[in-house]
Write a protein that holds these residues in place. Structure first.
Motif, short mmCIF file in Angstrom:
data_model
loop_
_atom_site.label_atom_id
_atom_site.label_comp_id
_atom_site.label_asym_id
_atom_site.label_seq_id
_atom_site.Cartn_x
_atom_site.Cartn_y
_atom_site.Cartn_z
N TYR A 151 0.81 -1.22 0.00
CA TYR A 151 0.00 0.00 0.00
C TYR A 151 0.85 1.27 0.00
CZ TYR A 151 -4.45 -2.48 0.37
OH TYR A 151 -5.55 -3.27 0.10
N VAL A 160 2.39 -6.68 1.20
CA VAL A 160 1.10 -7.33 1.46
C VAL A 160 1.04 -8.64 0.68
CG1 VAL A 160 -1.41 -7.12 1.32
CG2 VAL A 160 -0.05 -5.13 1.97
N ASN A 170 -7.06 -12.93 9.36
CA ASN A 170 -7.37 -11.51 9.21
C ASN A 170 -6.12 -10.75 8.83
OD1 ASN A 170 -10.06 -11.20 9.68
ND2 ASN A 170 -9.82 -11.15 11.91
N GLY A 171 -6.23 -9.90 7.84
CA GLY A 171 -5.10 -9.06 7.45
C GLY A 171 -4.10 -9.75 6.53
N CYS A 172 -4.41 -10.98 6.07
CA CYS A 172 -3.44 -11.69 5.21
C CYS A 172 -3.45 -11.16 3.78
CB CYS A 172 -3.70 -13.19 5.22
SG CYS A 172 -5.19 -13.66 4.31
N GLY A 173 -4.50 -10.43 3.40
CA GLY A 173 -4.50 -9.85 2.05
C GLY A 173 -5.63 -10.32 1.15
N THR A 225 -8.89 -9.30 0.96
CA THR A 225 -9.60 -8.18 0.34
C THR A 225 -8.70 -7.51 -0.70
OG1 THR A 225 -10.91 -7.85 2.32
CG2 THR A 225 -10.80 -5.99 0.82
#
Ligand code: ADP
Length: 265
Positions: free
Chosen positions: A11, A17, A37-40, A42
């Motif tokens: 980002y 990411v 959660n937060g692994c990428g 989305t």
């Protein structure tokens, strides 16, 4: 066919990411996308949608590089259902909302009306055609977003955590709608933390872990062969755990299948 070729992304803050991701999504597949959660997850879907651009690597649609195509160019073949579908609705009736995409595509008035009527019928929303979208419940809003994609004749729908916080009746209704669309040829990519959805509905699961693709295969392989499920942020669905615990039992995709199998014995 959608494809990631050696895609890297961050980002802009130097924190990686996604690194060297290769994914092929074939027409008519039903794929689950999982991971901590937060692994990428989305981020993968935002890259597919054209809401982010890879730092390096290529995204292809039917063999053509689409890195520079924005989200509106890609909306012709990819529909998206956000975690909060109300954020993608801005017209005052359901039918106007669903008509927006076809109008942007330049369909005639009659073609638009026919596409909207068909999409509302397929999603069970015909009786809500004149309703004000903010007044709908979450399941109905999701179906409006799906109807919008159907009306545009997209070949792929991506859904971000569509069943979180839903009761089991709404969940079942949504998953049956997606299964039905998939049988008609629609490609489905669903981000989820719900292992039952992976086991019961997906033909294939992709797991992101440690910035890269940590698994890509069938739910059966994932749930019966991977020793590191917990590390990947996943768990074994109850139906699979029980079927593995009973000697000689076949792999069961759902509790319904497990119960039926036990009764048959
Ligand atoms: P997931 O969907 O698997 O929960 P995300 O794709 O949302 O993961 O996020 C992946 C990583 O990127 C996380 O570490 C998150 O904090 C970070 N991230 C997401 N969006 C942004 C953003 N707009 N700016 C900076 N970092 C972000």
């Amino acid at each position: 066919m959608l494809e990631f070729k050696d895609v890297c992304f961050n980002y802009g803050n130097g924190v990686p990411v996604l690194e060297h991701i290769n994914i092929r999504i074939g027409p008519g597949e039903f794929i689950g996308l999982g991971g901590r959660n937060g692994c990428g997850k989305t981020t993968v879907t935002r890259l597919l949608m054209g809401l982010e651009k890879p730092v390096s690597g290529e995204i292809l649609h039917d063999g053509k590089v689409i890195n520079d195509d924005d989200a509106s160019a890609r909306s012709h073949y990819i529909g998206y259902v956000f975690q909060r579908p109300e954020r993608q609705m801005f017209r005052s009736t359901v039918e106007d909302e669903v008509a927006y995409g076809p109008q942007q595509l330049g369909m005639s008035r009659d073609e638009t009306a026919a596409a909207v009527a068909e999409a509302l019928a397929m999603t069970g929303l015909s009786h809500l055609a004149k309703a004000y979208p903010p007044n709908l419940n979450r399941g109905e809003k999701q179906r409006v977003a799906i109807a919008s994609a159907i009306a545009m004749h997209t070949s792929c729908i991506i859904l971000d955590e569509p069943t979180s916080g839903q009761d089991s009746a709404d969940k079942k209704m949504l998953m049956e709608l997606l299964t039905d669309l998939n049988k008609k040829g629609m490609t489905i990519l669903i981000i989820s933390h719900d292992m039952d959805i992976f086991a019961q509905y997906c033909q294939r699961v992709i797991v992101i872990g440690n910035h890269t693709k940590a698994f890509d295969g069938t739910p059966q392989e994932l749930f019966t062969q991977r020793e590191d499920l917990y590390d990947l942020g996943l768990s074994r669905p109850e139906s699979v755990a029980l079927s593995m615990a009973v000697p000689g039992m076949k792999y069961c995709r759902s509790m319904k299948e497990f119960t039926e199998e036990m009764l048959r014995r």
